[in-house]
Design a protein around this motif. Structure first.
Motif, PDB file in Angstrom:
ATOM      1  N   ASP A  91       0.933  -0.886  -0.197  1.00 35.48           N
ATOM      2  CA  ASP A  91       0.280  -0.170  -0.223  1.00 35.48           C
ATOM      3  C   ASP A  91       0.973   1.246   0.331  1.00 35.48           C
ATOM      4  OD1 ASP A  91      -2.246  -1.451   0.007  1.00 35.48           O
ATOM      5  OD2 ASP A  91      -2.195  -1.252   2.182  1.00 35.48           O
ATOM      6  N   GLY A  92       0.666   2.503  -0.334  1.00 32.73           N
ATOM      7  CA  GLY A  92       1.242   3.857  -0.186  1.00 32.73           C
ATOM      8  C   GLY A  92       0.272   4.714  -1.577  1.00 32.73           C
ATOM      9  N   GLN A  93       1.318   5.897  -1.526  1.00 32.42           N
ATOM     10  CA  GLN A  93       0.936   6.903  -2.078  1.00 32.42           C
ATOM     11  C   GLN A  93       1.118   6.068  -3.897  1.00 32.42           C
ATOM     12  OE1 GLN A  93      -0.984   9.744  -0.635  1.00 32.42           O
ATOM     13  NE2 GLN A  93      -1.487  10.149  -2.761  1.00 32.42           N
ATOM     14  N   GLY A  94       0.165   6.696  -4.797  1.00 27.62           N
ATOM     15  CA  GLY A  94       0.129   6.442  -5.922  1.00 27.62           C
ATOM     16  C   GLY A  94       1.343   5.529  -6.811  1.00 27.62           C
ATOM     17  N   LYS A 125       2.355  -1.584  -5.093  1.00 25.32           N
ATOM     18  CA  LYS A 125       2.562  -2.732  -5.595  1.00 25.32           C
ATOM     19  C   LYS A 125       1.370  -3.638  -5.738  1.00 25.32           C
ATOM     20  CE  LYS A 125       7.365  -2.413  -5.643  1.00 25.32           C
ATOM     21  NZ  LYS A 125       8.173  -3.573  -4.598  1.00 25.32           N
ATOM     22  N   PHE A 126       1.132  -3.916  -7.292  1.00 25.48           N
ATOM     23  CA  PHE A 126      -0.285  -4.340  -7.418  1.00 25.48           C
ATOM     24  C   PHE A 126       0.438  -5.784  -8.062  1.00 25.48           C
ATOM     25  CE2 PHE A 126      -2.365  -0.677  -7.108  1.00 25.48           C
ATOM     26  CZ  PHE A 126      -3.203  -0.385  -6.703  1.00 25.48           C
ATOM     27  N   ASP A 127      -0.433  -7.193  -8.691  1.00 20.38           N
ATOM     28  CA  ASP A 127       0.164  -7.976  -8.447  1.00 20.38           C
ATOM     29  C   ASP A 127      -0.809  -8.851  -9.417  1.00 20.38           C
ATOM     30  OD1 ASP A 127       1.454 -10.697  -9.033  1.00 20.38           O
ATOM     31  OD2 ASP A 127       1.614 -11.498  -6.859  1.00 20.38           O
ATOM     32  N   HIS A 128      -0.593  -8.544 -10.782  1.00 24.71           N
ATOM     33  CA  HIS A 128      -1.791  -8.948 -12.141  1.00 24.71           C
ATOM     34  C   HIS A 128      -2.869  -9.099 -11.748  1.00 24.71           C
ATOM     35  CE1 HIS A 128       2.034 -10.445 -14.184  1.00 24.71           C
ATOM     36  NE2 HIS A 128       2.817 -11.195 -13.139  1.00 24.71           N
ATOM     37  N   PRO A 129      -2.960  -7.094 -11.741  1.00 28.96           N
ATOM     38  CA  PRO A 129      -4.932  -6.747 -10.946  1.00 28.96           C
ATOM     39  C   PRO A 129      -5.537  -7.582 -12.441  1.00 28.96           C
ATOM     40  CG  PRO A 129      -3.349  -5.107 -11.566  1.00 28.96           C
ATOM     41  CD  PRO A 129      -2.299  -5.618 -11.932  1.00 28.96           C
ATOM     42  N   TRP A 130      -6.847  -7.719 -11.726  1.00 33.09           N
ATOM     43  CA  TRP A 130      -7.772  -7.597 -13.110  1.00 33.09           C
ATOM     44  C   TRP A 130      -9.460  -6.877 -13.080  1.00 33.09           C
ATOM     45  CZ3 TRP A 130      -7.261 -10.689 -17.528  1.00 33.09           C
ATOM     46  CH2 TRP A 130      -8.070 -10.617 -17.807  1.00 33.09           C
ATOM     47  N   ASP A 154     -15.909   8.790  -7.185  1.00 33.20           N
ATOM     48  CA  ASP A 154     -14.755   8.616  -8.171  1.00 33.20           C
ATOM     49  C   ASP A 154     -13.540   7.606  -7.360  1.00 33.20           C
ATOM     50  OD1 ASP A 154     -15.987   9.465 -10.212  1.00 33.20           O
ATOM     51  OD2 ASP A 154     -15.708  12.289  -9.981  1.00 33.20           O
ATOM     52  N   ASN A 155     -13.631   7.480  -6.129  1.00 35.83           N
ATOM     53  CA  ASN A 155     -13.054   6.260  -5.714  1.00 35.83           C
ATOM     54  C   ASN A 155     -12.845   5.299  -6.538  1.00 35.83           C
ATOM     55  OD1 ASN A 155     -12.810   7.760  -3.012  1.00 35.83           O
ATOM     56  ND2 ASN A 155     -14.409   7.233  -2.490  1.00 35.83           N
ATOM     57  N   LEU A 156     -11.760   4.215  -7.085  1.00 35.65           N
ATOM     58  CA  LEU A 156     -11.584   3.191  -7.004  1.00 35.65           C
ATOM     59  C   LEU A 156     -11.673   2.250  -6.393  1.00 35.65           C
ATOM     60  CD1 LEU A 156      -8.685   4.415  -9.828  1.00 35.65           C
ATOM     61  CD2 LEU A 156     -11.392   4.500 -10.899  1.00 35.65           C
ATOM     62  N   TYR A 157     -11.687   0.948  -7.052  1.00 36.75           N
ATOM     63  CA  TYR A 157     -11.304  -0.500  -6.079  1.00 36.75           C
ATOM     64  C   TYR A 157     -11.147  -1.205  -7.639  1.00 36.75           C
ATOM     65  CZ  TYR A 157     -15.048   1.537  -3.225  1.00 36.75           C
ATOM     66  OH  TYR A 157     -16.114   2.307  -2.076  1.00 36.75           O
ATOM     67  N   ILE A 158     -10.179  -2.143  -6.771  1.00 35.81           N
ATOM     68  CA  ILE A 158      -9.511  -2.748  -7.893  1.00 35.81           C
ATOM     69  C   ILE A 158      -9.709  -4.452  -7.175  1.00 35.81           C
ATOM     70  CG2 ILE A 158      -7.130  -3.351  -9.163  1.00 35.81           C
ATOM     71  CD1 ILE A 158      -8.647  -0.519  -9.383  1.00 35.81           C
ATOM     72  N   GLY A 159      -9.692  -5.086  -8.361  1.00 36.16           N
ATOM     73  CA  GLY A 159      -9.637  -7.151  -7.963  1.00 36.16           C
ATOM     74  C   GLY A 159      -8.405  -7.493  -8.686  1.00 36.16           C
ATOM     75  N   GLY A 160      -7.880  -7.707  -7.198  1.00 41.92           N
ATOM     76  CA  GLY A 160      -6.715  -9.044  -7.137  1.00 41.92           C
ATOM     77  C   GLY A 160      -6.056  -9.356  -8.347  1.00 41.92           C
ATOM     78  N   ASN A 161      -6.425 -10.267  -9.009  1.00 41.52           N
ATOM     79  CA  ASN A 161      -5.908 -10.948 -10.018  1.00 41.52           C
ATOM     80  C   ASN A 161      -6.439 -11.340 -11.212  1.00 41.52           C
ATOM     81  OD1 ASN A 161      -6.013 -14.058  -8.946  1.00 41.52           O
ATOM     82  ND2 ASN A 161      -5.304 -12.887  -6.990  1.00 41.52           N
ATOM     83  N   ALA A 203     -10.130   8.532  -4.969  1.00 40.66           N
ATOM     84  CA  ALA A 203     -10.080   9.967  -6.258  1.00 40.66           C
ATOM     85  C   ALA A 203      -9.095  11.081  -5.839  1.00 40.66           C
ATOM     86  CB  ALA A 203     -11.223   9.945  -6.568  1.00 40.66           C
ATOM     87  N   ASN A 204      -8.294  10.715  -6.822  1.00 43.54           N
ATOM     88  CA  ASN A 204      -7.712  12.522  -7.073  1.00 43.54           C
ATOM     89  C   ASN A 204      -6.187  11.840  -5.879  1.00 43.54           C
ATOM     90  OD1 ASN A 204      -9.104  13.161  -8.183  1.00 43.54           O
ATOM     91  ND2 ASN A 204     -10.765  14.606  -6.161  1.00 43.54           N
ATOM     92  N   THR A 205      -6.011  11.527  -4.580  1.00 43.68           N
ATOM     93  CA  THR A 205      -4.693  11.643  -4.307  1.00 43.68           C
ATOM     94  C   THR A 205      -4.420  10.385  -4.294  1.00 43.68           C
ATOM     95  OG1 THR A 205      -5.518  10.544  -2.709  1.00 43.68           O
ATOM     96  CG2 THR A 205      -5.908  12.793  -2.626  1.00 43.68           C
ATOM     97  N   TRP A 206      -5.166   9.476  -5.318  1.00 38.04           N
ATOM     98  CA  TRP A 206      -4.132   7.550  -5.750  1.00 38.04           C
ATOM     99  C   TRP A 206      -3.687   7.437  -4.396  1.00 38.04           C
ATOM    100  CZ3 TRP A 206      -7.532   8.756  -8.962  1.00 38.04           C
ATOM    101  CH2 TRP A 206      -7.463   9.770 -10.232  1.00 38.04           C
ATOM    102  N   ASN A 207      -4.113   6.950  -3.466  1.00 34.99           N
ATOM    103  CA  ASN A 207      -3.489   6.515  -2.386  1.00 34.99           C
ATOM    104  C   ASN A 207      -3.821   5.400  -1.647  1.00 34.99           C
ATOM    105  OD1 ASN A 207      -2.333   6.882   0.072  1.00 34.99           O
ATOM    106  ND2 ASN A 207      -4.211   6.826   1.343  1.00 34.99           N
ATOM    107  N   VAL A 208      -3.615   4.127  -2.026  1.00 40.85           N
ATOM    108  CA  VAL A 208      -3.468   2.935  -2.664  1.00 40.85           C
ATOM    109  C   VAL A 208      -3.206   1.987  -1.079  1.00 40.85           C
ATOM    110  CG1 VAL A 208      -3.271   0.450  -3.843  1.00 40.85           C
ATOM    111  CG2 VAL A 208      -2.703   2.986  -4.695  1.00 40.85           C
ATOM    112  N   THR A 209      -4.854   1.488  -0.622  1.00 46.95           N
ATOM    113  CA  THR A 209      -5.319   0.644   0.954  1.00 46.95           C
ATOM    114  C   THR A 209      -5.686  -0.515   0.297  1.00 46.95           C
ATOM    115  OG1 THR A 209      -7.116   1.756   1.010  1.00 46.95           O
ATOM    116  CG2 THR A 209      -5.127   2.858   2.258  1.00 46.95           C
TER     117      THR A 209
END
Length: 432
Positions: free
Chosen positions: A328-331, A335-340, A348-355, A376-382
């Motif tokens: 997790d972290g800013q922009g 790190k992701f691992d082959h997200p889908w 406008d917040n985004l949710y990412i499916g793991g793989n 949204a806008n900050t691109w902070n990932v948790t």
């Protein structure tokens, strides 16, 4: 009771005696003829179960007759003396004032407590066994493969692509599953009434305001449409199609091409394709925000890109290109691992499916058995739910387990639905 709470309660009980010689007025129990005073509380924000220390006067020397409300929701009081009180934040309290009552006398804080909701995972439907079966939530069976997707309508129904069964399924809010179109055959290509139409490993799916369903029929290389009156037709031939998105502002339809890494606009009348953006290598899923900006998931290079609505230029907003992991972290520090999969909420917040499953960098060895959240806008990932370990467990999101979570969608209330592919279930994440 944990050690920290025990220690803090000991301090509470000891303070009146330690300072009795100089502050005798502070050690008395509650005086019914005097007002309760709330000076401050700490911390000023927290989630369910957080321990809050309130400073003030005229509380009580024990919890007898003491009531604490947070935004009107009753809390558990774990300890009190005349000038200090400890309580635990109740589940689903929400933000608001703290009210303390002792034997019918009450006082309310001047400042709001900021409630931080926690996420909880539950199973919406699916028996956990691969197969094909319509029915209720406990007995329904799916055969998810690779990168299937999902969407929802205004009534709260989910629509999913069941690639292994080559069909489109509908899930009602109570978890009942029916087949919308296609069959559980080896796959094919046929237009017409939904009972006769066939698909071949459909991936992405979207629904418009008129309840027409658009399907990325991936192995047929086609964008298909299931009309509200139950007819399946061809919209356009699109080689290497993986996903479809609709701009809610104007109803325009867009598709993702996996190998070329392009976003294309589709003319629904004649099927013509117009390139909107490129810059991705393997584009698995796309979304559009409230301002018309595009977001794409680069499955092979493990990043999330944003395509500006005006310039059509792509910028990496999250993920370190070519680097995999669960960080997790800013922009680009994340790190992701082959997200889908990707979904977007009303803010406008985004949710990412793991793989993407075994064929797309997923499966047993993928470190992202989880859902990630991009502010949204900050691109902070948790990490929103799940972890690096595969498995199956409901409950508090941080302790929940998934096994290849791929497709997902977010409704207008902020409820996140996840296609937990290798658990053959649809999971639900709510905040409370």
């Amino acid at each position: 009771m944990n050690a920290i709470i025990k220690y803090r309660l000991w301090l509470l009980l000891a303070l009146p005696f330690l300072f009795a010689s100089c502050k005798k007025d502070k050690v008395q129990g509650h005086n019914n003829g005097s007002p309760i005073i709330i000076e401050k509380f700490s911390p000023m924000k927290g989630g369910t179960g957080a321990e809050i220390l309130v400073y003030g006067d005229n509380f009580n020397n024990d919890t007898t007759g003491v009531t604490v409300l947070v935004n009107g929701v009753r809390a558990v009081v774990t300890g009190t003396v005349a000038n200090r009180l400890i309580f635990l934040v109740p589940e689903g309290a929400g933000s608001g004032k703290i009210t303390i009552s002792v034997n019918g006398t009450s006082a309310t804080s001047t400042q709001d407590f900021n409630y931080l909701p926690a996420q909880y995972v539950s199973t919406m439907t699916g028996s956990g066994i691969a197969g094909y079966k319509d029915g209720d939530s406990a007995t329904a069976r799916f055969n998810f493969q690779y990168g299937q997707g999902m969407t929802h309508d205004a009534a709260g129904n989910l629509y999913i692509t069941d690639g292994g069964n080559n069909n489109i399924r509908k899930i009602t809010p109570d978890g009942k599953v029916t087949t919308v179109a296609g069959s559980n055959t080896s796959g094919g290509y046929w237009n017409g009434p939904v009972a006769e139409a066939t698909f071949n490993h459909p991936y992405g799916i979207e629904i418009d305001k008129d309840n027409n369903i658009y399907v990325a029929d991936t192995w047929n290389g086609a964008l298909r449409k299931i009309s509200a009156d139950g007819m399946v037709s061809l919209v356009a031939w699109v080689g290497d199609i993986t996903d479809v998105a609709i701009d809610k502002r104007n109803g325009k339809v867009y598709v993702a091409q996996f190998g070329p890494g392009k976003i294309l606009e589709v003319d629904p009348i004649n099927g013509n394709l117009t390139e909107v953006a490129s810059g991705f290598q393997n584009l698995s899923a796309i979304e559009i925000d409230s301002k018309g900006n595009f977001y794409g998931v680069d499955n092979s290079r493990s990043f999330i890109g944003r395509v500006d609505a005006a310039s059509k230029q792509m910028t990496v907003i999250a993920g370190a290109m070519w680097q995999t992991g669960l960080v997790d972290g800013q922009g680009t520090a994340a790190k992701f691992d082959h997200p889908w999969g990707i979904a977007i909420d009303k803010n406008d917040n985004l949710y990412i499916g793991g793989n993407g499953g075994a064929s797309y960098g997923g499966g047993d060895n993928n470190t992202n058995q989880c859902i990630r959240f991009i502010e949204a806008n900050t691109w902070n990932v948790t990490t929103y739910a799940g972890s690096s370990s595969k498995g199956y467990a409901d409950g508090l999101a941080s302790l929940s387990l998934f096994n290849v979570p791929v497709g997902l969608t977010v409704d207008d209330k902020g409820v996140v639905y996840v296609m937990d592919a290798m658990n053959y279930r649809i999971r639900k994440i709510i905040s409370r």
